[in-house]
Scaffold this motif. Sequence first.
Motif, PDB file in Angstrom:
ATOM      1  N   THR A   1     -10.000  30.165  67.680  1.00  0.00           N
ATOM      2  CA  THR A   1      -9.930  30.988  68.888  1.00  0.00           C
ATOM      3  C   THR A   1      -9.565  30.072  70.058  1.00  0.00           C
ATOM      4  OG1 THR A   1     -11.532  32.588  68.058  1.00  0.00           O
ATOM      5  CG2 THR A   1     -11.230  32.491  70.441  1.00  0.00           C
ATOM      6  N   PHE A   2      -8.446  30.392  70.683  1.00  0.00           N
ATOM      7  CA  PHE A   2      -7.946  29.590  71.807  1.00  0.00           C
ATOM      8  C   PHE A   2      -7.758  30.499  73.005  1.00  0.00           C
ATOM      9  CE2 PHE A   2      -6.151  27.623  67.887  1.00  0.00           C
ATOM     10  CZ  PHE A   2      -6.949  26.501  67.899  1.00  0.00           C
ATOM     11  N   PRO A   3      -7.957  30.037  74.193  1.00  0.00           N
ATOM     12  CA  PRO A   3      -7.973  28.637  74.631  1.00  0.00           C
ATOM     13  C   PRO A   3      -9.346  27.974  74.610  1.00  0.00           C
ATOM     14  CG  PRO A   3      -7.952  30.037  76.568  1.00  0.00           C
ATOM     15  CD  PRO A   3      -7.902  30.951  75.351  1.00  0.00           C
ATOM     16  N   ALA A   4     -10.401  28.680  74.136  1.00  0.00           N
ATOM     17  CA  ALA A   4     -11.729  28.071  74.103  1.00  0.00           C
ATOM     18  C   ALA A   4     -12.555  28.694  72.992  1.00  0.00           C
ATOM     19  CB  ALA A   4     -12.431  28.275  75.441  1.00  0.00           C
ATOM     20  N   HIS A   5     -13.451  27.872  72.428  1.00  0.00           N
ATOM     21  CA  HIS A   5     -14.423  28.397  71.474  1.00  0.00           C
ATOM     22  C   HIS A   5     -15.712  27.582  71.560  1.00  0.00           C
ATOM     23  CE1 HIS A   5     -11.754  25.719  69.021  1.00  0.00           C
ATOM     24  NE2 HIS A   5     -12.911  25.200  68.661  1.00  0.00           N
ATOM     25  N   VAL A   6     -16.764  28.179  71.006  1.00  0.00           N
ATOM     26  CA  VAL A   6     -18.109  27.624  71.080  1.00  0.00           C
ATOM     27  C   VAL A   6     -18.340  26.629  69.944  1.00  0.00           C
ATOM     28  CG1 VAL A   6     -20.562  28.239  70.869  1.00  0.00           C
ATOM     29  CG2 VAL A   6     -19.025  29.668  72.235  1.00  0.00           C
ATOM     30  N   THR A   7     -18.965  25.504  70.275  1.00  0.00           N
ATOM     31  CA  THR A   7     -19.431  24.521  69.308  1.00  0.00           C
ATOM     32  C   THR A   7     -20.912  24.269  69.592  1.00  0.00           C
ATOM     33  OG1 THR A   7     -18.789  22.658  70.725  1.00  0.00           O
ATOM     34  CG2 THR A   7     -17.166  23.409  69.089  1.00  0.00           C
ATOM     35  N   CYS A   8     -21.580  23.554  68.699  1.00  0.00           N
ATOM     36  CA  CYS A   8     -23.009  23.270  68.881  1.00  0.00           C
ATOM     37  C   CYS A   8     -23.320  21.841  68.473  1.00  0.00           C
ATOM     38  CB  CYS A   8     -23.853  24.236  68.050  1.00  0.00           C
ATOM     39  SG  CYS A   8     -23.719  25.949  68.590  1.00  0.00           S
ATOM     40  N   SER A   9     -24.242  21.223  69.196  1.00  0.00           N
ATOM     41  CA  SER A   9     -24.663  19.854  68.914  1.00  0.00           C
ATOM     42  C   SER A   9     -26.187  19.768  68.902  1.00  0.00           C
ATOM     43  CB  SER A   9     -24.132  18.894  69.979  1.00  0.00           C
ATOM     44  OG  SER A   9     -22.733  18.839  69.950  1.00  0.00           O
ATOM     45  N   ALA A  10     -26.677  18.716  68.228  1.00  0.00           N
ATOM     46  CA  ALA A  10     -28.114  18.453  68.160  1.00  0.00           C
ATOM     47  C   ALA A  10     -28.419  17.155  68.895  1.00  0.00           C
ATOM     48  CB  ALA A  10     -28.567  18.359  66.708  1.00  0.00           C
ATOM     49  N   ILE A  11     -29.223  17.268  69.927  1.00  0.00           N
ATOM     50  CA  ILE A  11     -29.725  16.101  70.646  1.00  0.00           C
ATOM     51  C   ILE A  11     -31.073  15.790  69.999  1.00  0.00           C
ATOM     52  CG2 ILE A  11     -30.403  15.152  72.883  1.00  0.00           C
ATOM     53  CD1 ILE A  11     -27.411  16.059  72.691  1.00  0.00           C
ATOM     54  N   VAL A  12     -31.125  14.727  69.196  1.00  0.00           N
ATOM     55  CA  VAL A  12     -32.328  14.394  68.436  1.00  0.00           C
ATOM     56  C   VAL A  12     -33.019  13.199  69.088  1.00  0.00           C
ATOM     57  CG1 VAL A  12     -33.250  13.713  66.189  1.00  0.00           C
ATOM     58  CG2 VAL A  12     -31.311  15.280  66.332  1.00  0.00           C
ATOM     59  N   ILE A  13     -34.315  13.389  69.377  1.00  0.00           N
ATOM     60  CA  ILE A  13     -35.126  12.352  70.020  1.00  0.00           C
ATOM     61  C   ILE A  13     -36.139  11.841  69.002  1.00  0.00           C
ATOM     62  CG2 ILE A  13     -36.762  11.871  71.878  1.00  0.00           C
ATOM     63  CD1 ILE A  13     -35.489  14.264  73.409  1.00  0.00           C
ATOM     64  N   ASN A  14     -36.202  10.515  68.827  1.00  0.00           N
ATOM     65  CA  ASN A  14     -37.186   9.944  67.904  1.00  0.00           C
ATOM     66  C   ASN A  14     -38.463   9.558  68.638  1.00  0.00           C
ATOM     67  OD1 ASN A  14     -36.683   7.434  69.122  1.00  0.00           O
ATOM     68  ND2 ASN A  14     -35.579   6.591  67.367  1.00  0.00           N
ATOM     69  N   GLY A  15     -39.425   8.995  67.912  1.00  0.00           N
ATOM     70  CA  GLY A  15     -40.719   8.629  68.483  1.00  0.00           C
ATOM     71  C   GLY A  15     -40.636   7.563  69.564  1.00  0.00           C
TER      72      GLY A  15
ATOM     73  N   ALA B   1     -14.038  33.701  77.313  1.00  0.00           N
ATOM     74  CA  ALA B   1     -14.013  33.793  75.845  1.00  0.00           C
ATOM     75  C   ALA B   1     -14.909  34.924  75.346  1.00  0.00           C
ATOM     76  CB  ALA B   1     -14.445  32.465  75.231  1.00  0.00           C
ATOM     77  N   LEU B   2     -15.992  35.188  76.051  1.00  0.00           N
ATOM     78  CA  LEU B   2     -16.911  36.245  75.630  1.00  0.00           C
ATOM     79  C   LEU B   2     -16.359  37.645  75.886  1.00  0.00           C
ATOM     80  CD1 LEU B   2     -20.346  34.739  76.726  1.00  0.00           C
ATOM     81  CD2 LEU B   2     -19.345  34.803  74.426  1.00  0.00           C
ATOM     82  N   THR B   3     -15.363  37.753  76.758  1.00  0.00           N
ATOM     83  CA  THR B   3     -14.760  39.067  77.020  1.00  0.00           C
ATOM     84  C   THR B   3     -13.511  39.300  76.177  1.00  0.00           C
ATOM     85  OG1 THR B   3     -13.445  38.222  78.870  1.00  0.00           O
ATOM     86  CG2 THR B   3     -15.626  39.128  79.397  1.00  0.00           C
ATOM     87  N   ASP B   4     -13.048  38.260  75.502  1.00  0.00           N
ATOM     88  CA  ASP B   4     -11.864  38.365  74.644  1.00  0.00           C
ATOM     89  C   ASP B   4     -12.237  39.089  73.346  1.00  0.00           C
ATOM     90  OD1 ASP B   4      -9.425  37.992  73.432  1.00  0.00           O
ATOM     91  OD2 ASP B   4      -9.415  35.813  73.649  1.00  0.00           O
ATOM     92  N   ALA B   5     -11.280  39.669  72.694  1.00  0.00           N
ATOM     93  CA  ALA B   5     -11.517  40.392  71.427  1.00  0.00           C
ATOM     94  C   ALA B   5     -11.755  39.430  70.262  1.00  0.00           C
ATOM     95  CB  ALA B   5     -10.336  41.306  71.126  1.00  0.00           C
ATOM     96  N   ASP B   6     -11.308  38.184  70.370  1.00  0.00           N
ATOM     97  CA  ASP B   6     -11.453  37.223  69.281  1.00  0.00           C
ATOM     98  C   ASP B   6     -12.880  36.669  69.224  1.00  0.00           C
ATOM     99  OD1 ASP B   6      -8.767  37.440  68.528  1.00  0.00           O
ATOM    100  OD2 ASP B   6      -8.162  35.910  69.995  1.00  0.00           O
ATOM    101  N   ASP B   7     -13.291  36.237  68.034  1.00  0.00           N
ATOM    102  CA  ASP B   7     -14.615  35.650  67.812  1.00  0.00           C
ATOM    103  C   ASP B   7     -14.717  34.326  68.573  1.00  0.00           C
ATOM    104  OD1 ASP B   7     -16.924  34.417  66.860  1.00  0.00           O
ATOM    105  OD2 ASP B   7     -16.313  34.452  64.762  1.00  0.00           O
ATOM    106  N   PRO B   8     -15.625  34.221  69.553  1.00  0.00           N
ATOM    107  CA  PRO B   8     -15.711  32.980  70.344  1.00  0.00           C
ATOM    108  C   PRO B   8     -16.273  31.792  69.569  1.00  0.00           C
ATOM    109  CG  PRO B   8     -17.451  34.495  70.983  1.00  0.00           C
ATOM    110  CD  PRO B   8     -16.572  35.221  70.003  1.00  0.00           C
ATOM    111  N   THR B   9     -16.784  32.027  68.355  1.00  0.00           N
ATOM    112  CA  THR B   9     -17.296  30.909  67.558  1.00  0.00           C
ATOM    113  C   THR B   9     -16.283  30.410  66.532  1.00  0.00           C
ATOM    114  OG1 THR B   9     -18.312  32.302  65.845  1.00  0.00           O
ATOM    115  CG2 THR B   9     -19.665  31.767  67.779  1.00  0.00           C
ATOM    116  N   ASN B  10     -15.148  31.065  66.429  1.00  0.00           N
ATOM    117  CA  ASN B  10     -14.135  30.680  65.449  1.00  0.00           C
ATOM    118  C   ASN B  10     -13.324  29.502  65.966  1.00  0.00           C
ATOM    119  OD1 ASN B  10     -11.547  30.588  64.011  1.00  0.00           O
ATOM    120  ND2 ASN B  10     -12.215  32.500  63.073  1.00  0.00           N
ATOM    121  N   ARG B  11     -13.193  28.481  65.151  1.00  0.00           N
ATOM    122  CA  ARG B  11     -12.466  27.262  65.558  1.00  0.00           C
ATOM    123  C   ARG B  11     -11.000  27.506  65.879  1.00  0.00           C
ATOM    124  NH1 ARG B  11     -13.235  22.865  61.711  1.00  0.00           N
ATOM    125  NH2 ARG B  11     -15.158  23.899  61.190  1.00  0.00           N
TER     126      ARG B  11
END
Length: 183
Positions: free
Chosen positions: A44-58, A32-42
């Motif tokens: 962009t196929f066949p793959a794109h980047v997403t992000c998650s937050a792993i939140v830890i409490n006390g 995906a990083l070598t493709d001309a399309d934006d890898p963060t765009n939803r």
Amino acid sequence: MPPSVDHIRFVTEAYLACHPDERDSLTVLFAALTDADDPTNRKTFPAHVTCSAIVINGARHVLHIVHRASGKLLAPGGHNEPDDGHLRDAALRELHEGAGIPPNAVVPLSGFEDVPLDIDVHTIDANPSKDEPTHHHVDFRWVFLLGAEHPVTLQNKEVDGYEWRPFTSAASPTVRSKLALLP
């Protein structure tokens, strides 16, 4: 401006410096990083980047939310937006949107300021109603400590509930194994 290819590559290489055995599992990302399309765009196929937050409490529990569309218990996260300058920014925005926890209520876990805890590649089923083929999400999972107890305020449009789970019960096996290594 969305995260650049150079930024994604830098973060990925920093992650792989800690987890060199995972390079082969990220071949979809490197393509995906070598493709001309934006890898963060939803769209962009066949793959794109997403992000998650792993939140830890006390209590050393991890926040999970129930995604309405899938019914799955997952970390707060989702697609990048054009104003997310960095991958970590996307995770913080998604945390705020999905769980109502603002970015100033969390701090990156020491040692994970610029590198995610985990990068996971998973398949997303086709969704004809959205004109989306089967594709992959490459999810950059950032880990944060909840600075002080903050109420979870769910976005009812996409989220049905939440749970704080001990490390040993984290929904993702890869996150669970990496949390087990934390002091």
